[in-house]
Write a protein that holds these residues in place. Structure first.
Motif, short mmCIF file in Angstrom:
data_model
loop_
_atom_site.label_atom_id
_atom_site.label_comp_id
_atom_site.label_asym_id
_atom_site.label_seq_id
_atom_site.Cartn_x
_atom_site.Cartn_y
_atom_site.Cartn_z
N ALA A 1 -3.88 2.62 -1.80
CA ALA A 1 -4.35 1.25 -1.74
C ALA A 1 -4.37 0.79 -0.29
O ALA A 1 -3.53 1.17 0.51
N GLU B 1 -6.18 10.58 -6.56
CA GLU B 1 -7.03 9.39 -6.68
C GLU B 1 -6.62 8.53 -7.87
O GLU B 1 -6.53 7.29 -7.75
N ARG B 2 -6.36 9.16 -8.99
CA ARG B 2 -5.97 8.39 -10.18
C ARG B 2 -4.59 7.76 -10.01
O ARG B 2 -4.34 6.65 -10.50
N GLU C 1 -4.98 4.69 -7.97
CA GLU C 1 -5.50 3.60 -8.80
C GLU C 1 -4.38 2.95 -9.61
O GLU C 1 -4.36 1.73 -9.79
N ALA D 1 -2.59 0.44 -7.50
CA ALA D 1 -3.45 -0.50 -6.78
C ALA D 1 -2.83 -1.87 -6.62
O ALA D 1 -3.17 -2.61 -5.70
#
Length: 353
Positions: free
Chosen positions: A5, A110-111, A114, A117
């Motif tokens: 983030a 990446e997940r 997320e 975030a």
């Protein structure tokens, strides 16, 4: 390469610095996912560089260098790059020109980013013990973004000196070169964690429900290690056996329906038994027609699962008289797999957020 983030002023020091003080970025927390590694390509020299780094690791090959190096730089690095490259060619992600392990590990990072975030202090990175992107480069990216605390997550459920330990070794080699060294934690082995066992069980149930046959036997195939390493105190064998036992209890199966085996042998020494290829051959010759194989020791599908299990071992089973074979994918970046990873990371972040 970073997938965390984005932060604003949180990455900067919150104290006033005197005039002339070197610039300082602090206040962020890094999460570093690491896995074994991958060659950059399937060509001879890419494979040569990867295999040289991997097989030069004294955690992996414990032979005296005076004995091992002539073998490594002789027969092994002369012939093995071609064979390994040909096997990687069978599974290579041609769209991204990279190995599946690199694709999946990047996707996991990446997940996970997320999932965090809503935590602006968190940055997620990923790195490989061997090959690229390296653990050292990931640490450099994290510290450049002001991470003065790092949670290292070696993606090996079962501990072995040949995997988890050498990944942690590499992390500290990178830290040794940093004057303002960040504080680090390493996620413990999670071979018996309820979240991990549940994720595995769900993946098995979902996969088997989609088959047009019912496996008579399911093998939990783990990467092997030399038997001598176990005899010297490596806990890996015990961790694998406990994972299978807990998974068996969760599924309500007996020890004939779900069995532990070991794969990926290298060299002439005895490794942990029973061997996966010998087991599937014996099962087929004994009249077993349908089997499935899961790889609980791998967090992401790779050469050992996609080419060895779903390729070579499948062929062994069919050639010996088997009829139905299915490979159950690793957890990868599936919803169940990512929920499990997030649970473990948040646990290790306790007190830091």
């Amino acid at each position: 390469m970073g997938v965390g983030a984005t932060a604003t002023g949180n990455a900067k020091a919150t104290v006033s610095l005197p005039e002339g003080h070197p610039p300082v970025r602090t206040g962020r927390i890094g999460v570093l996912l690491t896995n074994l590694g991958t060659p950059d390509g399937t060509d001879y020299w890419s494979m040569w560089r990867y295999l040289r780094e991997f097989l030069s690791d004294t955690r992996v090959i414990e032979l005296n260098k005076a004995i091992w190096y002539p073998i490594l730089y002789g027969a092994v690095l002369t012939t093995r790059p071609q064979k390994a490259g040909a096997n990687y060619e069978k599974i290579w992600n041609r769209d991204k020109d990279e190995s599946p392990l690199r694709t999946i590990t990047h996707g996991q990072a990446e997940r996970l980013a997320e999932a965090f975030a809503d935590e602006p202090r968190i940055t997620v990175e990923w790195g490989m013990r061997y090959g690229n992107p390296s653990i050292a480069s990931a640490v450099e990216r994290l510290t450049a973004q002001g991470c003065d605390r790092i949670v290292m997550f070696p993606l090996y459920p079962q501990f072995s000196a040949t995997t988890t330990a050498t990944a942690n070794d590499q992390l500290y080699r990178a830290l040794m070169k940093i004057r303002h060294m960040p504080t680090v934690r390493s996620v413990p082995p999670y071979y018996d964690d309820p979240a991990y066992i549940e994720a595995l069980a769900q993946s098995i149930e979902t996969h088997l429900a989609g088959l047009d046959f019912e496996p008579e036997v399911v093998l939990a195939s783990y990467h092997g290690i030399p038997k001598a390493y176990f005899e010297k105190g490596d806990p890996y064998h015990c961790h694998c056996q406990k994972t299978t036992r807990l998974l068996r209890e969760r599924l309500g199966w007996d020890d004939k329906r779900l069995r532990t085996t070991f794969q990926s042998l290298f060299g002439k020494a005895e490794w942990l038994k029973p061997y996966t290829d010998k087991t599937v051959e014996a099962l087929a010759k004994d009249g077993v027609k349908s089997i499935a194989i899961i790889n609980p020791g791998f967090s992401a599908d790779c050469i050992e699962t996609l080419e060895e299990i779903d390729g070579e071992v499948r062929e062994v089973f069919m050639h010996a008289g088997g009829q139905n074979f299915s490979h159950i994918p690793c957890l990868n970046d599936s919803d169940a797999g990512m929920a499990m990873l997030e649970t473990l990371v948040r646990r290790e972040l306790a007190g830091w957020l």
